[in-house]
Write a protein that holds these residues in place. Structure first.
Motif, mmCIF file in Angstrom:
data_model
loop_
_atom_site.group_PDB
_atom_site.id
_atom_site.type_symbol
_atom_site.label_atom_id
_atom_site.label_comp_id
_atom_site.label_asym_id
_atom_site.label_seq_id
_atom_site.Cartn_x
_atom_site.Cartn_y
_atom_site.Cartn_z
ATOM 1 N N LEU A 20 40.865 64.686 -16.712
ATOM 2 C CA LEU A 20 39.503 65.204 -16.840
ATOM 3 C C LEU A 20 39.275 66.261 -15.755
ATOM 4 C CD1 LEU A 20 37.423 61.957 -17.445
ATOM 5 C CD2 LEU A 20 38.122 63.667 -19.115
ATOM 6 N N GLN A 25 40.121 72.742 -17.427
ATOM 7 C CA GLN A 25 39.961 73.195 -18.800
ATOM 8 C C GLN A 25 39.919 74.717 -18.758
ATOM 9 O OE1 GLN A 25 36.651 71.539 -20.904
ATOM 10 N NE2 GLN A 25 37.178 72.584 -22.796
ATOM 11 N N GLN A 54 39.444 78.522 -19.401
ATOM 12 C CA GLN A 54 38.331 79.221 -20.024
ATOM 13 C C GLN A 54 38.636 79.465 -21.503
ATOM 14 O OE1 GLN A 54 35.510 79.907 -18.380
ATOM 15 N NE2 GLN A 54 34.673 80.602 -20.331
ATOM 16 N N GLY A 55 37.724 79.049 -22.352
ATOM 17 C CA GLY A 55 37.866 79.337 -23.777
ATOM 18 C C GLY A 55 38.820 78.429 -24.514
ATOM 19 N N SER A 56 39.341 77.459 -23.826
ATOM 20 C CA SER A 56 40.300 76.591 -24.494
ATOM 21 C C SER A 56 39.693 75.210 -24.709
ATOM 22 C CB SER A 56 41.563 76.460 -23.654
ATOM 23 O OG SER A 56 42.388 75.446 -24.190
ATOM 24 N N ASN A 57 40.128 74.555 -25.740
ATOM 25 C CA ASN A 57 39.702 73.184 -25.965
ATOM 26 C C ASN A 57 40.723 72.201 -25.421
ATOM 27 O OD1 ASN A 57 37.140 73.109 -27.286
ATOM 28 N ND2 ASN A 57 38.131 74.282 -28.908
ATOM 29 N N ASP A 58 41.715 72.740 -24.790
ATOM 30 C CA ASP A 58 42.775 71.897 -24.248
ATOM 31 C C ASP A 58 42.410 71.507 -22.815
ATOM 32 O OD1 ASP A 58 45.125 70.577 -24.248
ATOM 33 O OD2 ASP A 58 46.387 72.327 -24.648
ATOM 34 N N LEU A 59 43.008 70.438 -22.347
ATOM 35 C CA LEU A 59 42.901 70.111 -20.927
ATOM 36 C C LEU A 59 44.301 70.238 -20.345
ATOM 37 C CD1 LEU A 59 40.613 66.954 -20.974
ATOM 38 C CD2 LEU A 59 40.000 69.273 -20.319
ATOM 39 N N TYR A 102 51.004 70.430 -17.715
ATOM 40 C CA TYR A 102 50.883 69.290 -18.615
ATOM 41 C C TYR A 102 49.559 69.436 -19.338
ATOM 42 C CZ TYR A 102 50.711 64.570 -20.404
ATOM 43 O OH TYR A 102 50.646 63.491 -21.250
ATOM 44 N N LEU A 110 47.149 68.383 -23.165
ATOM 45 C CA LEU A 110 46.977 67.377 -24.207
ATOM 46 C C LEU A 110 48.032 67.512 -25.293
ATOM 47 C CD1 LEU A 110 43.107 67.283 -24.642
ATOM 48 C CD2 LEU A 110 44.572 65.812 -23.273
ATOM 49 N N SER A 111 48.617 68.732 -25.400
ATOM 50 C CA SER A 111 49.610 68.889 -26.461
ATOM 51 C C SER A 111 51.041 68.763 -25.945
ATOM 52 C CB SER A 111 49.397 70.207 -27.197
ATOM 53 O OG SER A 111 49.034 71.230 -26.306
ATOM 54 N N PHE A 171 44.012 74.391 -31.293
ATOM 55 C CA PHE A 171 44.194 74.987 -29.968
ATOM 56 C C PHE A 171 45.585 74.805 -29.402
ATOM 57 C CE2 PHE A 171 42.327 70.755 -29.179
ATOM 58 C CZ PHE A 171 43.278 70.222 -28.343
ATOM 59 N N ASP A 204 39.852 77.588 -32.960
ATOM 60 C CA ASP A 204 39.360 76.738 -31.875
ATOM 61 C C ASP A 204 39.860 77.121 -30.494
ATOM 62 O OD1 ASP A 204 37.706 75.191 -33.367
ATOM 63 O OD2 ASP A 204 39.104 73.525 -33.613
ATOM 64 N N ASP A 205 40.174 78.371 -30.281
ATOM 65 C CA ASP A 205 40.618 78.734 -28.945
ATOM 66 C C ASP A 205 40.268 80.190 -28.661
ATOM 67 O OD1 ASP A 205 42.749 77.974 -26.604
ATOM 68 O OD2 ASP A 205 42.895 80.106 -27.161
ATOM 69 N N THR A 206 39.823 80.443 -27.439
ATOM 70 C CA THR A 206 39.609 81.838 -27.028
ATOM 71 C C THR A 206 40.367 82.137 -25.747
ATOM 72 O OG1 THR A 206 37.628 81.177 -25.831
ATOM 73 C CG2 THR A 206 37.312 82.064 -28.041
ATOM 74 N N SER A 207 41.257 81.241 -25.369
ATOM 75 C CA SER A 207 41.943 81.450 -24.091
ATOM 76 C C SER A 207 43.050 82.480 -24.191
ATOM 77 C CB SER A 207 42.484 80.132 -23.551
ATOM 78 O OG SER A 207 43.547 79.686 -24.350
ATOM 79 N N PRO A 221 37.896 67.645 -25.329
ATOM 80 C CA PRO A 221 36.764 68.569 -25.141
ATOM 81 C C PRO A 221 36.114 69.006 -26.450
ATOM 82 C CG PRO A 221 38.547 69.165 -23.677
ATOM 83 C CD PRO A 221 39.058 68.046 -24.529
ATOM 84 N N LEU A 222 36.961 69.229 -27.486
ATOM 85 C CA LEU A 222 36.426 69.678 -28.763
ATOM 86 C C LEU A 222 35.396 68.686 -29.298
ATOM 87 C CD1 LEU A 222 36.685 71.852 -30.926
ATOM 88 C CD2 LEU A 222 38.400 70.435 -32.043
#
Ligand SMILES: Nc1ncnc2c1ncn2[C@@H]1O[C@H](COP(=O)(O)OP(=O)(O)OP(=O)(O)O)[C@@H](O)[C@H]1O
Ligand SMILES: Nc1ncnc2c1ncn2[C@@H]1O[C@H](COP(=O)(O)OP(=O)(O)OP(=O)(O)O)[C@@H](O)[C@H]1O
Ligand SMILES: [Mg+2]
Ligand SMILES: [Mg+2]
Lengths: 543, 372, 326, 420
Positions: free
Chosen positions: B160, B167, B169-174, B271, B273-274, C85, C107-110, C152-153
């Motif tokens: 987290l 996180q 910027q602009g990504s939904n990944d952590l 590292y 989430l994917s 993403f 789902d991504d703008t990075s 996060p999504l």
């Protein structure tokens, strides 16, 4: 019952070759022969566990062919195997009714029937005890009960006396006579020729898979039988010249081991005293039962100290405590003047303790590993097996070849697995391995159990030779002749205590046997002649 | 040292051949039964494996599987069933990525630090199971299953943004933030966009050699193998079983921790989430298939990597990708069954030889005596 | 040597080709991936584009994604769209190598680039409306949110929803429950967990439950329906889903996310020679996200609809900014 | 050889550790646990801890695990380790759904069971006939089952209306039963939140509310298994194969036959668990919906010492904590902190009583830590909530004395006629 032309081949071995035996109804028929002669195989064939390649079996003149033990049981044949066929985690009742549930069910009726048989033959079996809680003799009785329960008319007993003390053997023979009187036929296998002569009506001798003759127990002597069996005289374990010195090699003082968490944690700690009366007194159930109770002894250089005792009276624990596999609650162990009470197993082995375990498969060998790796086992830190933490397979292999040569281990090579050697040869390998490291002190537990007569003599020789050079030996054996013949000093162990000591020169197996059941304590006096004993020190360095 | 033995060679080759043939036949039957072309998918896969970029993927995946499978195998050699390799691998990758991103050191030191953290984390997580087993007798099968799930939660919490994660910027990944370039393990670029072979793959192979050496040439390895073959015999021989359990669990965990390194140091440098999951489970199969032998495992890892990667375009050609998984299952069964059949044949032969040679030594004498 | 990508050259460039690379789950997930597929399908039907699809394999890494995208691009597909993403690092690498191909990422703008189109959605805005609807429909003043996996999504969904509820009824209570933690994505695949979570919230008095949990959401819908309470669907209009026919009456509405249109639009833009690039945002304003109104009962709640419409207007007008993290 | 099997007259009198739990003891423990729970509930205000819904949810979640565990028990009692339970569970979900959506749920149940049995049969062939390492076979079956079902979905569900390659069409539900008056009454009682009474009502209520008929069947299978394995001749024979197959063989028992039967039944039970998951729990087949429950079932079986009752307790514990966390985890699991703290206090007291001061202090320190955690927070982070069932299991295992005893010949190779 007639067996005719029975032949059974195993890969590479002909276990039975054209065997012919006739067993008269209502008699005890003994079958004798050396290790691997094919006795058990023959009996397994008769019991339907194995199929003969050739030959016929006839019962009451009628030809039969069994494809499974079930068929044999249906024809009234019952077998008590050389190795117990009992499931430890099941109760006596369950073990007995297994496979024969149709007879009396598995409930109250079966329990009544078991009690009935038990009472009728004085077997003293408790139907609801777990088998793992029983001693050897009790297990033997359960095995016999199993057969009787099925109403067998023909009883096969494969080496039933190997683990019994003389008194128990007598009780068993009484039972056999009773059975015979009721018209049952008994086939009896034993290596103990005296017993055979005592109980048998007929004797058949098997050698290398074939019948080589019969003998009449009324006229034959053990010597004649032995010659028939192996074509030579039986070797004797007697050691008459004494090499005992007065240098103490191993000193044990006040060794005490109580059953507790330690017993649960170490799965090796298994044995505990079985109660001969077949009942368990209540105090013993509580925790903290003493498996070893204030054991003190001294073994000198060149001395063999024999310990007699019914199995499960603390011998295993004594060995494990000496080896460092069990942690005693109290007591001091001194090896060659050095206190090793707190030292690890490995350090003790490095310090000069050799170990011939009572159960070579469990404690002595890696069955699926080649011989040369087995030669390393237990001595991995010592030369020639390794140098500075790195194994030296070349040297280990060379030394294995030497052991194979010197100890006459019959094997095609040192790359075969230990499992593919016969028991006697496995034992020779272990003895050779332990002796190769010139131990100061050797623990020899049942060193010749189940071993061929020839191999037996070799093992005895090896022990004697080392003793002459100053080795101290702790000998534990169920074979009282071996014990008496080989030892310089004898002690009797009962319920974790050393209760009696005896002079091997004068004691008889019967006297020793009775002391083992707790009937006699203190200094045992030998035989009828009661010779004057020279003054003896507390450690019992006889003669 | 080893005698050349034709029998042994034939027997040794018979197993794999039998296995491969039967598994291909069975796979074809499955394809036929569902009305698909039985040949083309296999052809496609073989064709695929001929391309350099796929080969790079296969080699890289082999390295990853190899490390994880070694981790499983070392446990198996001791009769310890470490199902927790996956959790150890993930936790180790995560924490070492965090450390790697947090510091900046000269190249080799940076890498060394990351690798060390990974190995220690993996060892620590496996060590919990080891301690529970040695002190409380908790079955490692149960505890490692539980620890896998607990690792998932722990990582989810640690990653987290308010804890150790970022996180972007602009990504939904952590992620755990990018490791500086000094902490990247150099690889071999295969050119023309074929990708690069992770440098850590060679470390994996080297560890295979170390594994072999430690197990077969050191006292420790001997003790470990002895314990696996017979705990009672090992204990009587002077092995401290508890210490051995704990040590091998730690080593297994350490190797598991390293199995995340090819990906982390050679590719993602973070590292997220994917990050690939499930490696530890595939590794169990691979270790079993390779019979816990370093060379066997290498082939098994290669086979699985091949099946994984060469099948990547099957779906584009209209074949369900799941064929690969069916093939994997069938291959495992076919391999072990045919090995067993060959083994039985081999043991029979060995015994026969023992018997013959013993008979040669004693038969003549016996016969004479019997006839006498 | 030879690359797998060399094989299919963009030779038959007459027919336009487009490709999508799926996220874990692949086609048939009745959610995200299927929506993308629907967009591709629509393009095939309407634009005469030849579509290609590729699925990931379990436990793969970035390198596999790079290889997949590369081979799709080499084969002449344009655009190549990465669904989810997870494709971001791969697209970053591949997009540079194929400057003439448009790459889409959902789902991504990075990752950014001249030839990269970032297709993103204001899930929080749709979820805000769901919150308004839930607060209006709730009698008990307690509503529930169920997230499939705590990433996060999905937290965006939660944030918007909670804000919507609170803005409408400050006294309302929102129960939040996630099913699993990443990378354990079971929370999108285990309907029984969705059901149990919904049951728990219903027992605590919730009477509207919004589940953003993929397929696991069907469990929540089932539980709500059995209890005679409302549920709110997600992604597509779940009222019309065949698999949920039995419970459709209790599906108040669904928060739609028009992935399929976004895919279609990108393909169309490339075909039209004016490829989209940069951030393409689908929000309430463009109806890229929204609330479905297929349920007749929903349509009959005029008060609720009024509130939703007002909220929508406020968001579009920028009077309300919806948070993206709870 | 004469040494290996003969000379092992292990421990004569019963070890104190192996003292059997008697009914009064079990009842006492249950009562104590109830009081403790009630106390924690009242203090923490987490009324969901023993609510009807919680208990009924726990039951739902426990059943697939329990059925898998039961399957493992059958197989391992006959001496075959079954790590393929997960795969058999998968087969159960797929076949159950496949038949279920076409021909009704009960047909689905039967076909799911048969699908699992098929997996079991395969495991039996590989392990019994070919004598292959049981774990290898199990792992292979897991891979195969997943691959096979996913592959087949492309040709079945993908073509059905309302289905896709990952998911089946919806299956008609199985009748639920609720004992009309009793259930309502208990529910009302539970909602009064009285100390102890409401908790008891909640638990009983959970066990009689919204019970699917298949749930009833599954629950009954636990005592049925015990009865068959421990009270019938068939069961005795089967267990003897797991304890000492050679002895069984020597008494005319066809060991192969019993192993085959046991492993097939094992697969069937896991298949039933899968069918339950697809038909009752969710109403559809969903790729990956088993999510490792087979392994958890295996763990539950080991937890329960290879006994049906213990296994059920393990599955129940897991279902309970799982349900707690999923039904409002933050609050429920927070209450669990208090429970753990109290348990640790009790443990510390016990250690003091046993004069083991070091463990006592450790327990006390941990207890204080949990109390603090409980007192200073309102919620547990959702990530930790998720781990609750696993941590609980580990804690229970670590804190309870381990007296596991698996069948003696479990996992060992056996060949007919080769016994010594
Ligand atoms: N299952 C088997 N497979 C292969 N060979 C066997 C098997 N059983 C026995 N043998 C071989 O047959 C020979 C005869 O064995 P058997 O057990 O009948 O001997 P025995 O006379 O009972 O010996 P002992 O006195 O040690 O009990 C053994 O030496 C062994 O080589
Ligand atoms: N089950 C079996 N399978 C294969 N070979 C066996 C089997 N049992 C025995 N043998 C073979 O038989 C020989 C040893 O037999 P066995 O163990 O009966 O010897 P033994 O001298 O009688 O030993 P012991 O005195 O310990 O009983 C070995 O060559 C072994 O390979
Ligand atoms: Mg014999
Ligand atoms: Mg023998």
């Amino acid at each position: 019952m007639e067996l005719h032309g029975i032949t059974k081949r195993f890969p590479g071995v002909v276990a039975n070759k054209d065997i012919a035996i006739t067993v008269r109804k209502g008699t005890v028929h003994a079958l004798i022969g050396e290790n691997g002669a094919g006795k058990s195989t023959l009996m397994k064939i008769l019991y339907g566990m194995q199929k003969p390649d050739e030959g016929t079996i006839a019962i009451d003149g009628e030809q039969v062919s069994f494809s499974s033990p079930g068929d044999a049981i249906a024809r009234g044949i019952g077998m008590v195997h050389q190795h117990f066929m009992l499931a430890d985690n099941l109760t006596v009742l369950e073990n007995v009714v297994l496979g024969g549930e149709k007879l009396y069910g598995i409930g109250a009726k079966a329990r009544r029937k078991i009690q009935e048989i038990s009472d009728a033959y004085g077997l003293g079996v408790r139907p609801d005890a777990l088998v793992e809680d029983l001693g050897v003799a009790d297990r033997q009785r359960v095995e016999i009960l199993k057969v009787l329960y099925r109403g067998a008319k023909i009883l096969i007993l494969d080496e039933p006396t190997a683990v019994l003390v003389p008194q128990e053997v007598d009780a068993l023979f009484d039972n056999l006579r009773e059975l015979k009187a009721e018209g049952l036929t008994v086939i009896f296998i034993s290596h103990k020729l005296g017993e055979v002569l005592k109980v048998a009506d007929d004797i058949t001798v098997i050698r290398r898979g074939t019948t080589v003759g019969t003998a009449d127990p009324k006229t034959a002597t053990t010597k004649q039988l032995a010659e028939l069996m192996v074509g030579s005289e039986l070797p004797s374990p007697e050691t008459r010249e004494s090499t005992v010195t007065d240098v103490a090699m191993l000193k044990v003082e006040g060794l005490t081991l109580t059953e507790s968490g330690a017993a649960a944690a170490a799965p090796l700690t298994t044995a505990a005293p079985p109660d001969p009366s077949g009942t368990v007194s209540l105090q013993e159930i509580g925790a903290g039962r003493k498996l070893l109770d204030d054991v003190s002894l001294t073994i000198h250089k060149g001395e063999i100290l024999g310990i007699a005792g019914v199995e499960g009276n603390g011998q295993t624990e004594l060995i494990e405590a000496l080896m460092g596999m069990a942690t005693p609650d109290a007591g001091v162990i001194t090896l060659d003047g050095e206190d090793i009470s707190k030292v690890s197993v490995r350090k003790r082995r490095e310090g000069g303790i050799g170990y011939i375990p009572e159960d070579r498969h469990r404690h002595g060998l890696l069955l699926e590993a080649p011989l040369w790796e087995n030669r390393i086992l237990g001595h991995v830190t010592e030369a020639p097996n390794s140098r500075r933490g790195i194994l030296d397979p070349k040297a280990a292999r060379q030394d294995t070849e030497r052991i194979v040569r010197e100890y006459d281990v019959r094997t095609p090579g040192i790359d075969v697995t230990a499992a593919s050697l016969s028991g006697g040869n496995q034992q020779k390998l272990i003895v050779g391995r332990e002796m190769s490291h010139h131990p100061k002190f050797l623990i020899a537990a049942h060193p010749t159990r189940g071993v061929d007569v020839g191999a037996q003599a070799q093992i005895w020789d090896a022990i004697r030779d080392a003793r002459r050079e100053g080795l101290a030996v702790l000998l534990i054996s169920a074979d009282l002749d071996e014990l008496i013949g080989l030892s310089d000093t004898l002690r009797v162990m009962y319920r974790g205590k050393l209760v009696a000591d005896a002079d091997p020169a004068t004691i008889t197996p019967e006297q020793l046997g009775s002391a083992m059941t707790g009937a006699a304590t203190g200094r045992l006096e030998g035989g009828d002649e009661r010779p004057e004993q020279p003054e003896q020190s507390e450690d019992g360095d006889a003669r | 040292m080893m005698k050349f033995d034709k029998d042994k060679l034939i027997i040794g080759a018979a197993g794999p051949v039998l296995a491969l043939v039967s598994s291909f036949v069975l796979t074809m039957l499955v394809l036929l039964a569902t009305g698909l072309d039985p040949i083309e998918p296999i052809q496609l896969m073989i064709e695929n494996a001929g391309y350099s970029d796929i080969q790079v993927l296969i080699i890289n995946q082999t390295g990853i599987y190899y490390l994880a499978a070694l981790a499983v195998a070392i446990g198996f050699r001791m009769n310890l069933f470490n199902i927790g390799v996956d959790g150890q691998y993930r936790l180790a990758a995560m924490l070492s990525a965090v450390v790697g991103a947090a510091v900046e050191l000269p190249g080799p030191l940076h890498i060394l630090l990351i690798v060390l953290v990974a190995a220690l984390t993996g060892a620590f997580w496996a060590g919990i199971a080891g301690i529970l087993k040695t002190t409380r007798g908790v079955s490692e099968v149960v505890s490692t299953i539980m620890l896998n799930a607990i690792a998932t939660s722990l990582i989810a919490w640690l990653i987290l943004p308010k804890n150790l994660g970022v996180q972007p910027q602009g990504s939904n990944d952590l992620t755990t933030g990018e490791i500086a370039e000094s902490g990247w393990f150099p690889g071999i670029d295969m050119g023309q966009g074929n990708g690069e072979i992770y440098g850590f793959t060679f470390v994996a192979l080297a560890l295979g050699v170390v594994y072999w050496f430690v197990l077969n040439r050191t006292r420790f390895g001997f003790d470990l193998r002895a314990t696996g073959e017979s705990e009672s015999a090992a204990q009587a021989s002077g092995v401290d079983a508890k210490k051995m359990i704990l040590t091998s669990m730690l080593i297994s965990g350490g190797l598991a921790g390293l199995s995340g390194m090819p990906t982390l140091l050679g590719d993602t440098h973070t590292y997220s989430l994917s990050f690939p999951v499930g490696v530890g489970f595939t590794a169990i199969t691979i270790a079993l298939l390779g019979r816990n032998n370093p060379v066997g495992i290498l082939f098994a890892a290669l086979l699985f990597a091949f099946l994984d990667k060469a099948s990547s375009s099957l779906d584009v050609e209209g074949y369900p990708k799941e064929i690969t998984q069916i093939m994997q299952g069938i291959i495992v069964i076919a391999v072990v069954v045919s090995y067993e059949l060959v083994r039985r044949y081999g043991t029979r032969r060995q015994q026969q030889k023992v018997g013959e040679e013993l008979a040669a030594g004693g038969a003549i004498k016996t016969d004479k005596e019997v006839s006498a | 040597g030879k690359s797998s990508n060399d094989s299919g050259s963009g030779s038959d460039s007459k027919a336009a080709k487009a490709a999508i690379a799926y996220d874990i789950g692949g086609r048939g997930d009745q959610s995200f991936n299927d929506a993308a597929y629907a967009g591709l399908k629509k393009a095939e039907d309407e634009l005469d584009v030849k579509g290609a699809e590729a699925e990931p394999s379990a436990g793969e890494g970035d390198a596999d994604k790079v290889q997949r995208l590369t081979s799709l691009a080499r084969a002449g597909n344009n655009p190549v769209i990465g669904v989810g993403f997870a494709y971001a690092p791969a697209i970053k690498k591949v997009a540079e190598q194929f400057p003439d191909t448009t790459f889409g990422i959902i789902d991504d703008t990075s990752v950014t680039g001249k030839n990269v189109a970032n297709l993103v959605f204001n899930e929080e805005q749709g979820s805000y409306l769901a919150g308004v609807a839930a607060a209006k429909a709730s009698k008990s003043g307690t509503v529930g949110f169920i997230g499939g996996v705590e990433v996060p999504l999905i937290k965006k969904f939660e944030a918007g929803y909670v804000q919507g509820v609170k803005d409408t009824n400050p006294k309302a209570k929102v129960l939040t429950q996630y099913l699993t933690q990443p990378p354990n994505f079971d929370g999108f695949a285990k309907p029984d967990l969705g059901k149990a979570a919904a049951q728990g919230q219903l027992d605590k008095g919730a009477d509207v439950i919004y589940a953003a949990a993929g397929l696991a959401g069907s469990g929540a819908i089932e539980a709500a329906s059995k209890a005679g309470k409302w549920s709110i669907g997600v992604d597509s209009d779940q009222y019309n889903q065949a698999g949920l026919k039995a419970y459709k009456d209790s599906i108040l509405t669904s928060v739609t996310k028009d992935v399929s249109d976004s895919v279609f639009n990108l393909i169309k833009s490339v075909k039209d020679g004016k490829p989209q690039t940069g951030e393409i945002r689908y929000g309430l304003a463009t109806d890229g996200v929204g609330l479905a109104d297929s349920n007749p009962k929903y349509k009959s709640m005029t008060d609720l609809i009024a509130a939703v419409d007002k909220a929508k207007k406020d968001i579009v007008d920028g009077k309300i900014t919806v948070k993206t993290t709870p | 050889m004469s040494t290996d099997t003969v000379a092992k007259p292990s421990a004569a009198p019963k070890k104190p550790g192996r003292r059997k739990l008697t009914w009064p003891w079990i009842l006492l423990i249950v009562a104590g646990a109830l009081v403790l729970f009630s106390l924690v509930r009242v203090v923490s205000g987490a009324d969901d801890l023993t609510s009807v819904g919680q208990v009924s949810g726990a039951l739902q979640l426990a059943i697939p695990i329990g059925l898998a565990g039961l399957g493992g028990l059958w197989s391992e009692r006959a001496g075959v380790v079954n790590i393929g339970l997960e795969g058999m569970l998968v087969l159960g979900t797929w076949f159950g759904a496949w038949a279920g959506y076409q021909w009704g749920p009960w047909t689905g149940v039967v076909v799911g069971l048969l699908g699992g049995a098929l997996g079991g049969l395969l495991h039996a062939i590989i392990t019994v006939t070919f004598n292959v390492n049981h774990i290898v076979s199990g792992v292979a079956i897991n891979i195969l089952a997943v691959g096979f079902t996913q592959y087949l979905s492309n040709f079945t569900f993908a073509e059905a209306e309302g289905g896709s390659s990952k998911q089946s069409p919806r299956i008609d539900p199985i009748t639920d039963i609720t004992i009309p008056g009793l259930s309502d009454w208990l529910e009302t009682l539970q909602q009064k939140h009285w100390f102890l009474v409401s908790d008891l009502a909640g638990i009983l209520g959970g066990l009689v509310t919204d019970l699917s008929l298949l749930t009833v069947v599954a629950i009954l299978l636990v005592p049925a298994t015990w009865w068959v394995l421990w009270r019938t001749a068939f069961g005795l024979r089967l267990r003897s194969c797991g304890e000492n197959p050679v002895a069984a063989e020597s008494l005319g028992v066809n060991v192969y036959k019993y192993k085959y039967i046991a492993v097939t039944i094992s697969g069937a039970l896991a298949g039933l668990g899968g069918a339950f998951l697809a038909i009752v729990s969710t109403g559809i087949y969903q790729e990956g919906q088993t999510g490792g429950r087979g392994y958890i079932g295996l763990a539950a079986m080991i937890f329960g010492n290879w006994m049906p009752g213990g296994m059920a307790m393990g599955a129940g514990l897991f279902g309970f904590t799982d349900s707690l966390k999923i039904r409002g985890g933050a609050e429920n699991v927070h209450a669990l902190l208090l429970l753990v703290a109290i348990l640790l206090v009790l443990a510390a007291a016990w250690q003091v009583y046993k004069k083991k001061y070091v463990p006592a202090v450790i327990a006390a320190v941990f207890s204080a830590g949990f109390f603090l955690w409980y007192a200073l927070t309102d919620q547990v982070p959702s990530q930790f909530v998720d781990a609750a069932p696993y941590i609980t299991t580990l804690l229970v295992l670590a804190l309870s004395a381990q007296r596991l005893r698996m069948p003696k010949a479990d996992g060992l190779p056996y060949r007919k006629g080769q016994g010594k």
